[in-house]
Design a protein around this motif. Structure first.
Motif, PDB file in Angstrom:
ATOM      1  N   GLY A  86       0.773  -1.198   0.198  1.00 17.62           N
ATOM      2  CA  GLY A  86       0.094  -0.023  -0.179  1.00 17.62           C
ATOM      3  C   GLY A  86       0.756   1.254  -0.158  1.00 17.62           C
ATOM      4  O   GLY A  86       0.565   2.204  -0.811  1.00 17.62           O
ATOM      5  N   VAL A  87       1.848   1.386   0.834  1.00 15.79           N
ATOM      6  CA  VAL A  87       2.855   2.525   0.957  1.00 15.79           C
ATOM      7  C   VAL A  87       3.645   2.519  -0.420  1.00 15.79           C
ATOM      8  O   VAL A  87       3.610   3.713  -0.958  1.00 15.79           O
ATOM      9  CB  VAL A  87       3.752   2.213   2.214  1.00 15.79           C
ATOM     10  CG1 VAL A  87       4.676   3.687   2.314  1.00 15.79           C
ATOM     11  CG2 VAL A  87       2.835   2.342   3.468  1.00 15.79           C
ATOM     12  N   ARG A  88       4.111   1.584  -0.656  1.00  9.45           N
ATOM     13  CA  ARG A  88       4.933   1.657  -1.881  1.00  9.45           C
ATOM     14  C   ARG A  88       4.137   2.112  -3.137  1.00  9.45           C
ATOM     15  O   ARG A  88       4.849   2.792  -3.872  1.00  9.45           O
ATOM     16  CB  ARG A  88       5.227   0.015  -2.527  1.00  9.45           C
ATOM     17  CG  ARG A  88       6.830  -0.356  -1.979  1.00  9.45           C
ATOM     18  CD  ARG A  88       7.222  -1.487  -2.676  1.00  9.45           C
ATOM     19  NE  ARG A  88       7.825  -2.431  -2.009  1.00  9.45           N
ATOM     20  CZ  ARG A  88       7.602  -3.592  -1.688  1.00  9.45           C
ATOM     21  NH1 ARG A  88       6.444  -4.209  -1.896  1.00  9.45           N
ATOM     22  NH2 ARG A  88       8.300  -4.309  -0.856  1.00  9.45           N
ATOM     23  N   GLU A  89       2.734   1.745  -3.282  1.00  9.04           N
ATOM     24  CA  GLU A  89       2.004   2.006  -4.288  1.00  9.04           C
ATOM     25  C   GLU A  89       1.764   3.530  -4.311  1.00  9.04           C
ATOM     26  O   GLU A  89       1.809   4.396  -5.292  1.00  9.04           O
ATOM     27  CB  GLU A  89       0.684   1.241  -4.290  1.00  9.04           C
ATOM     28  CG  GLU A  89       0.402   0.239  -5.297  1.00  9.04           C
ATOM     29  CD  GLU A  89      -0.937  -0.439  -5.188  1.00  9.04           C
ATOM     30  OE1 GLU A  89      -0.825  -1.533  -4.973  1.00  9.04           O
ATOM     31  OE2 GLU A  89      -1.741   0.419  -5.341  1.00  9.04           O
ATOM     32  N   VAL A  90       1.448   4.223  -2.990  1.00  5.75           N
ATOM     33  CA  VAL A  90       1.368   5.580  -2.950  1.00  5.75           C
ATOM     34  C   VAL A  90       2.483   6.493  -3.403  1.00  5.75           C
ATOM     35  O   VAL A  90       2.420   7.390  -4.122  1.00  5.75           O
ATOM     36  CB  VAL A  90       0.745   5.944  -1.626  1.00  5.75           C
ATOM     37  CG1 VAL A  90       0.594   7.385  -1.457  1.00  5.75           C
ATOM     38  CG2 VAL A  90      -0.692   5.380  -1.078  1.00  5.75           C
ATOM     39  N   ILE A  91       3.806   5.829  -2.932  1.00  2.65           N
ATOM     40  CA  ILE A  91       4.844   6.871  -3.472  1.00  2.65           C
ATOM     41  C   ILE A  91       5.118   6.528  -5.019  1.00  2.65           C
ATOM     42  O   ILE A  91       5.270   7.518  -5.591  1.00  2.65           O
ATOM     43  CB  ILE A  91       5.985   5.847  -2.623  1.00  2.65           C
ATOM     44  CG1 ILE A  91       6.102   6.218  -1.317  1.00  2.65           C
ATOM     45  CG2 ILE A  91       7.296   6.435  -3.289  1.00  2.65           C
ATOM     46  CD1 ILE A  91       7.156   5.303  -0.663  1.00  2.65           C
ATOM     47  N   GLN A  92       4.944   5.397  -5.394  1.00  2.00           N
ATOM     48  CA  GLN A  92       5.273   5.297  -6.896  1.00  2.00           C
ATOM     49  C   GLN A  92       4.182   6.049  -7.653  1.00  2.00           C
ATOM     50  O   GLN A  92       4.336   6.551  -8.714  1.00  2.00           O
ATOM     51  CB  GLN A  92       5.027   3.619  -7.345  1.00  2.00           C
ATOM     52  CG  GLN A  92       6.343   3.019  -7.533  1.00  2.00           C
ATOM     53  CD  GLN A  92       6.675   1.759  -6.947  1.00  2.00           C
ATOM     54  OE1 GLN A  92       5.807   1.014  -6.744  1.00  2.00           O
ATOM     55  NE2 GLN A  92       7.892   1.172  -7.271  1.00  2.00           N
ATOM     56  N   ARG A  93       2.806   5.850  -7.378  1.00  2.00           N
ATOM     57  CA  ARG A  93       1.649   6.368  -8.144  1.00  2.00           C
ATOM     58  C   ARG A  93       1.530   8.109  -8.043  1.00  2.00           C
ATOM     59  O   ARG A  93       1.493   8.449  -9.168  1.00  2.00           O
ATOM     60  CB  ARG A  93       0.305   5.865  -7.600  1.00  2.00           C
ATOM     61  CG  ARG A  93      -0.591   5.889  -8.673  1.00  2.00           C
ATOM     62  CD  ARG A  93      -2.099   5.216  -8.011  1.00  2.00           C
ATOM     63  NE  ARG A  93      -2.446   5.583  -6.900  1.00  2.00           N
ATOM     64  CZ  ARG A  93      -2.748   4.908  -5.774  1.00  2.00           C
ATOM     65  NH1 ARG A  93      -2.597   3.637  -5.764  1.00  2.00           N
ATOM     66  NH2 ARG A  93      -3.207   5.515  -4.614  1.00  2.00           N
ATOM     67  N   GLU A  94       1.779   8.221  -6.823  1.00  2.00           N
ATOM     68  CA  GLU A  94       1.454   9.588  -6.457  1.00  2.00           C
ATOM     69  C   GLU A  94       2.638  10.618  -6.265  1.00  2.00           C
ATOM     70  O   GLU A  94       2.871  11.801  -6.191  1.00  2.00           O
ATOM     71  CB  GLU A  94       0.700   9.834  -5.359  1.00  2.00           C
ATOM     72  CG  GLU A  94      -0.777   9.181  -5.479  1.00  2.00           C
ATOM     73  CD  GLU A  94      -1.438   9.253  -4.271  1.00  2.00           C
ATOM     74  OE1 GLU A  94      -1.475  10.340  -3.471  1.00  2.00           O
ATOM     75  OE2 GLU A  94      -2.441   8.354  -4.199  1.00  2.00           O
ATOM     76  N   GLY A  95       3.916  10.007  -6.248  1.00  2.00           N
ATOM     77  CA  GLY A  95       5.062  10.519  -6.117  1.00  2.00           C
ATOM     78  C   GLY A  95       5.180  11.398  -4.928  1.00  2.00           C
ATOM     79  O   GLY A  95       5.923  12.001  -4.696  1.00  2.00           O
ATOM     80  N   ARG A  96       4.467  10.770  -3.892  1.00  2.00           N
ATOM     81  CA  ARG A  96       4.630  11.408  -2.507  1.00  2.00           C
ATOM     82  C   ARG A  96       5.784  10.857  -1.458  1.00  2.00           C
ATOM     83  O   ARG A  96       6.012   9.765  -1.904  1.00  2.00           O
ATOM     84  CB  ARG A  96       3.252  11.185  -1.768  1.00  2.00           C
ATOM     85  CG  ARG A  96       2.136  12.358  -2.153  1.00  2.00           C
ATOM     86  CD  ARG A  96       0.887  11.782  -2.007  1.00  2.00           C
ATOM     87  NE  ARG A  96       0.657  11.561  -0.529  1.00  2.00           N
ATOM     88  CZ  ARG A  96      -0.433  10.984   0.081  1.00  2.00           C
ATOM     89  NH1 ARG A  96      -1.262  10.881  -0.622  1.00  2.00           N
ATOM     90  NH2 ARG A  96      -0.514  10.616   1.495  1.00  2.00           N
ATOM     91  N   ASN A  97       6.197  11.710  -0.645  1.00  2.00           N
ATOM     92  CA  ASN A  97       7.518  11.224   0.168  1.00  2.00           C
ATOM     93  C   ASN A  97       6.940  10.211   0.960  1.00  2.00           C
ATOM     94  O   ASN A  97       5.807   9.918   1.467  1.00  2.00           O
ATOM     95  CB  ASN A  97       8.102  12.347   0.874  1.00  2.00           C
ATOM     96  CG  ASN A  97       7.037  13.136   1.798  1.00  2.00           C
ATOM     97  OD1 ASN A  97       5.818  12.760   1.501  1.00  2.00           O
ATOM     98  ND2 ASN A  97       7.679  13.514   2.871  1.00  2.00           N
ATOM     99  N   ALA A  98       7.840   9.415   1.543  1.00  2.00           N
ATOM    100  CA  ALA A  98       7.459   8.107   2.260  1.00  2.00           C
ATOM    101  C   ALA A  98       6.863   8.466   3.541  1.00  2.00           C
ATOM    102  O   ALA A  98       5.783   7.535   3.850  1.00  2.00           O
ATOM    103  CB  ALA A  98       8.604   7.329   2.548  1.00  2.00           C
ATOM    104  N   GLU A  99       6.979   9.459   4.170  1.00  2.00           N
ATOM    105  CA  GLU A  99       6.343   9.707   5.369  1.00  2.00           C
ATOM    106  C   GLU A  99       4.990  10.011   5.137  1.00  2.00           C
ATOM    107  O   GLU A  99       3.994   9.579   5.966  1.00  2.00           O
ATOM    108  CB  GLU A  99       6.918  11.096   6.114  1.00  2.00           C
ATOM    109  CG  GLU A  99       8.433  10.884   6.761  1.00  2.00           C
ATOM    110  CD  GLU A  99       9.480  11.099   5.600  1.00  2.00           C
ATOM    111  OE1 GLU A  99       8.977  11.157   4.231  1.00  2.00           O
ATOM    112  OE2 GLU A  99      10.741  11.311   6.002  1.00  2.00           O
ATOM    113  N   SER A 100       4.489  10.566   4.156  1.00  2.00           N
ATOM    114  CA  SER A 100       3.282  11.208   3.737  1.00  2.00           C
ATOM    115  C   SER A 100       2.645   9.867   3.333  1.00  2.00           C
ATOM    116  O   SER A 100       1.392   9.637   3.735  1.00  2.00           O
ATOM    117  CB  SER A 100       3.333  12.291   3.073  1.00  2.00           C
ATOM    118  OG  SER A 100       2.340  12.090   2.097  1.00  2.00           O
ATOM    119  N   ALA A 101       3.138   8.866   2.524  1.00  2.00           N
ATOM    120  CA  ALA A 101       2.546   7.705   2.097  1.00  2.00           C
ATOM    121  C   ALA A 101       2.094   6.728   3.379  1.00  2.00           C
ATOM    122  O   ALA A 101       1.148   6.307   3.265  1.00  2.00           O
ATOM    123  CB  ALA A 101       3.442   7.267   0.992  1.00  2.00           C
TER     124      ALA A 101
END
Ligand code: PEP
Ligand code: MG
Length: 574
Positions: A86-101
Motif C-alpha cells: 500500500g505504501v509503495r504504491e502511493v509513493i510510486q503512483r502519486e510521487g509522495r514522500n515516504a512519510e506522507s504515504a
C-alpha cells in the motif's frame, strides 16, 4: 531560580536530564526520485523489524512469552504485505514522500479496524498506529528515548509527563522531578509522592532554560510553592547540604514512629492505609506500615500494557497485593480511565471536556468487555481475605445500583465455577459534588465512602487540576471543599457506613487535625507520607480537633484555614 508548585515534598540535588516528548512532525512533499523514496521506506521497515525483534527477545527473557506477544504482533504488522505494498504504491503512483504515504496508509488501516464489531479487533487500530509511528521515527532518523534510560542521580526535566511515561520510568535513578506543566494533584505529582521523590510542577519556561547536565537543586518544602535552582553558586550549596542533612535526620525520627499505632492522645484510633498503583508499591506500604490499601489505582496496570490485560493477568497482580497485605483490607478501585488518563488501546475518542466526559464508572458500565474481567479478577483475589471494590466518578444512585448488580451476577457466576470468594464490600469514591451533596441517598447502595478530594476540589471549585495557569485557585482547604467533606462524613455516619479519604488532602499534615475533627475514620495516602500524618494525629486530642474543624469551616478562604492550623498546631505546620 524558578518558582513552581510543590507536587511532592523534599529537597534534592542532581544532574538535569531532559526528556522531551517525541516530535514526529513531517513535511508532505512530492519527490523526484520515486524508487529512491521506496528504498528509504524499505530501509525504515528493516530498522523497525530488527528493533522489534530485539524488543520481543528482551521482553520474553525478562517477563515471559506472553508479555513479548505484543511485539511479535507488531512485527507481523511491519511484515504485512498489504500494508507494505500500500505504501509503495502511493509513493510510486502519486510521487509522495515516504512519510506522507506511510501516514495515509496507516490511517486507512486503523480506520478499517475501528469500524469492526469485535472489540478485540477494534483495539488493533492503536497497534497499527503504534507500528506506523515506529517506522515514521526511523524515516525521520530520530532516536527512541525511554525513561528507562535515565542515568543515576538525575533530576528528570520534562515539559509534561503522561502517566504511562512515568510508569516506565527507572525511578531508582531519579532524585527529583521538575515539570513545566501540571499541578499539585496531577498524576505525575501523585506518582512522585508514592515514590517519595520531590517534585516541582508548573515551572513555566523550564525546558527552554535548563539543559541536560546542568546542576539542579529542587527545593520543595512544606509550602505550596517551591524553588528550582539552576547551577547555583557554591555559597548556596552549603546551606542546601545542611538542609539535606536535616531532612535525613527528620526522616530517621519519623521512622521511630513506625510501630506505634495511629492513635490520638486521648485514645481515638484511626486507620492509616496506603494509596498504591500496583504490586511493586507493596514494599513501600510494608516499610511505612500502611494498614492495608485504601486506594489501588488499577488503571496503572492498564497503562503499563499495550493491550487489555486479561482476567488472569489482573488476577495475578491483585492476588499478589492481597496475599502480602492480609488480613488488612485492600480497596480496589475499578478502572478510572478518561480525564487525564489515556489508554490508547481502549479506543476512547478525544473529547473537548474529558474530565466531564466518558470517565471512570461511566466508561466501565458501557464496556462490559473491560468491566467484567476486571470485576471477576478482583472477586477471585478476595479468597480467604478482605477486599473492597470501589467505583470512581459516581454521580447517580443508578450507576451504583448497576455496578453492584454486575458484581452480584459475577459472584454467582464464579460460585457456579466453584471459585471461592472472601469478604467483599462494594463502595464508592465521593469525588463529584453531586455525590457529596446526595451522600445520604447514595449511602443506600454504598457500603462505604472514600472521599476523592483531588477531583472533588477540581469539580467544586471549577479548576482543572492539571492546568498550571489556574493552579493558584486549586486548593483542597477551600472552605467549600471542607464543608462538602464534613457533609459526606456526617451522612456516612448517620447511615452506618465507614468514611475514608484517599485524595491527596488525606496526606497533608496541615489537614490532619481538621479531618480527624470532622470524624474521618480512614486516611489513605502515599506510603512515604504515612509517618508524618501519624506524628500529627498522635499529637492531638479529639475535642481540640473537633473545635478547630468547626472553626475551619467558617474561615473566609484556604489561606485563613492554613493560618488557623499553623497557629493552633505548630507541629502540623513544621
Ligand atoms: C481523587 O480524585 O481524589 C482520587 C483519589 O483519585 P485520582 O487522583 O486517581 O483521580
Ligand atoms: Mg479521582
Amino acid at each position: 531560580m524558578m518558582e513552581g508548585i510543590v507536587g511532592a515534598p523534599g529537597i534534592a540535588k542532581g544532574s538535569a536530564w531532559l526528556y522531551l516528548s517525541e516530535d514526529l512532525s513531517f513535511e508532505r512533499r512530492v519527490v523526484d526520485d520515486r524508487p529512491a523514496e521506496v528504498g528509504r521506506f524499505e530501509e525504515a521497515l528493516r530498522a523497525s523489524r530488527s528493533e522489534l525483534e530485539e524488543l520481543a527477545d528482551k521482553t520474553a527473557q525478562a517477563m515471559g512469552d506472553e508479555a513479548a506477544g505484543i511485539f511479535r504482533a507488531h512485527l507481523a504488522m511491519v511484515e504485512d504485505e498489504a500494508l507494505i505494498s500500500g505504501v509503495r504504491e502511493v509513493i510510486q503512483r502519486e510521487g509522495r514522500n515516504a512519510e506522507s504515504a506511510l501516514d495515509t496508509v496507516v490511517e486507512q488501516f486503523a480506520a478499517m479496524f475501528e469500524t469492526l464489531e469485535d472489540p478485540y479487533l477494534r483495539e488493533r487500530a492503536a497497534d497499527v498506529r503504534d507500528v506506523g509511528r515506529r517506522v515514521l521515527r526511523h524515516l525521520l532518523g530520530r532516536q527512541a528515548v525511554s525513561l528507562q534510560d535515565v542515568p543515576p542521580d538525575s533530576v528528570l526535566v520534562a515539559e509534561d509527563l503522561t502517566p504511562s511515561d512515568t510508569a516506565n520510568m527507572n525511578a531508582r535513578n531519579v532524585r527529583a522531578l521538575a515539570v513545566e506543566k501540571g499541578g499539585a494533584t496531577s498524576h505525575t505529582a501523585i506518582l512522585a509522592r508514592t515514590l517519595g521523590i520531590p517534585a516541582l510542577m508548573g515551572l513555566s519556561g523550564l525546558t527552554q532554560t535548563v539543559h541536560t547536565g546542568d546542576f539542579l537543586v529542587v527545593d520543595a518544602g512544606t509550602e505550596r510553592r517551591g524553588r528550582l535552582f539552576v547551577n547555583p553558586p557554591a555559597a548556596e550549596l552549603a546551606d542546601l547540604d545542611q538542609r539535606l542533612g536535616e531532612q535525613a535526620s527528620r526522616r530517621k525520627k519519623l521512622e521511630s514512629l513506625a510501630d506505634l499505632p495511629a492513635e490520638t492522645r486521648d485514645g481515638r484510633r484511626v486507620i492509616l492505609a496506603a494509596n498504591i498503583g500496583g504490586p511493586a508499591d507493596v514494599d513501600a506500604v510494608l516499610q511505612f506500615r500502611g494498614e492495608g490499601v485504601g486506594l489501588f489505582r488499577t488503571e496503572f496496570l492498564f497503562m503499563n500494557a499495550t493491550r487489555l490485560p486479561s482476567e488472569e493477568e489482573q488476577y495475578r497482580a491483585y492476588r499478589q497485593v492481597v496475599e502480602r497485605l492480609r488480613p488488612n483490607l485492600v480497596v480496589f478501585r475499578t478502572l478510572d480511565v478518561g480525564g487525564d488518563k489515556e489508554i490508547g488501546y481502549l479506543g476512547i475518542p478525544r473529547e473537548s471536556n474529558p474530565f466531564l466526559g466518558w470517565r471512570g464508572l461511566r466508561f466501565c458500565l458501557d464496556r462490559p468487555d473491560v468491566f467484567r474481567p476486571q470485576l471477576r479478577a478482583m472477586l477471585r483475589a478476595s479468597e480467604g481475605a478482605r477486599i473492597a471494590i470501589m467505583f470512581p466518578m459516581v454521580s447517580t444512585l443508578d450507576e451504583i445500583t448497576r455496578g453492584r448488580a454486575l458484581v452480584a451476577e459475577l459472584r454467582e457466576e464464579l460460585a457456579r465455577e466453584g471459585k471461592a470468594i472472601g469478604e467483599v464490600q462494594v463502595g464508592i469514591m465521593v469525588e463529584v459534588p453531586a455525590a457529596a451533596a446526595a451522600a445520604d441517598i447514595l449511602a443506600h447502595q454504598a457500603d462505604f465512602f472514600s472521599i476523592g478530594t483531588n477531583d472533588l476540589t477540581q469539580y467544586t471549585l471549577a479548576v482543572d487540576r492539571t492546568n498550571e495557569r489556574v493552579s493558584g485557585l486549586y486548593d483542597s482547604l477551600h472552605p467549600a471543599v471542607l464543608r462538602l467533606v464534613a457533609d459526606v462524613i456526617q451522612a456516612g455516619r448517620k447511615a452506618g457506613r465507614w468514611v475514608g479519604m484517599c485524595g491527596e488532602l488525606a496526606g497533608d499534615p496541615l489537614a490532619a487535625p481538621i479531618l480527624l475533627g470532622l470524624g474521618l475514620e480512614e486516611f489513605s495516602l502515599s506510603p512515604p507520607a504515612l509517618p508524618r500524618v501519624k506524628e500529627v494525629l498522635r499529637s492531638l486530642t479529639v475535642p481540640e480537633a473537633e473545635a478547630v474543624a468547626q472553626e475551619a469551616l467558617g474561615q473566609p478562604d484556604a489561606q485563613a484555614v492554613r493560618r488557623l492550623i499553623r497557629e493552633r498546631f505548630p507541629l502540623a505546620a513544621g
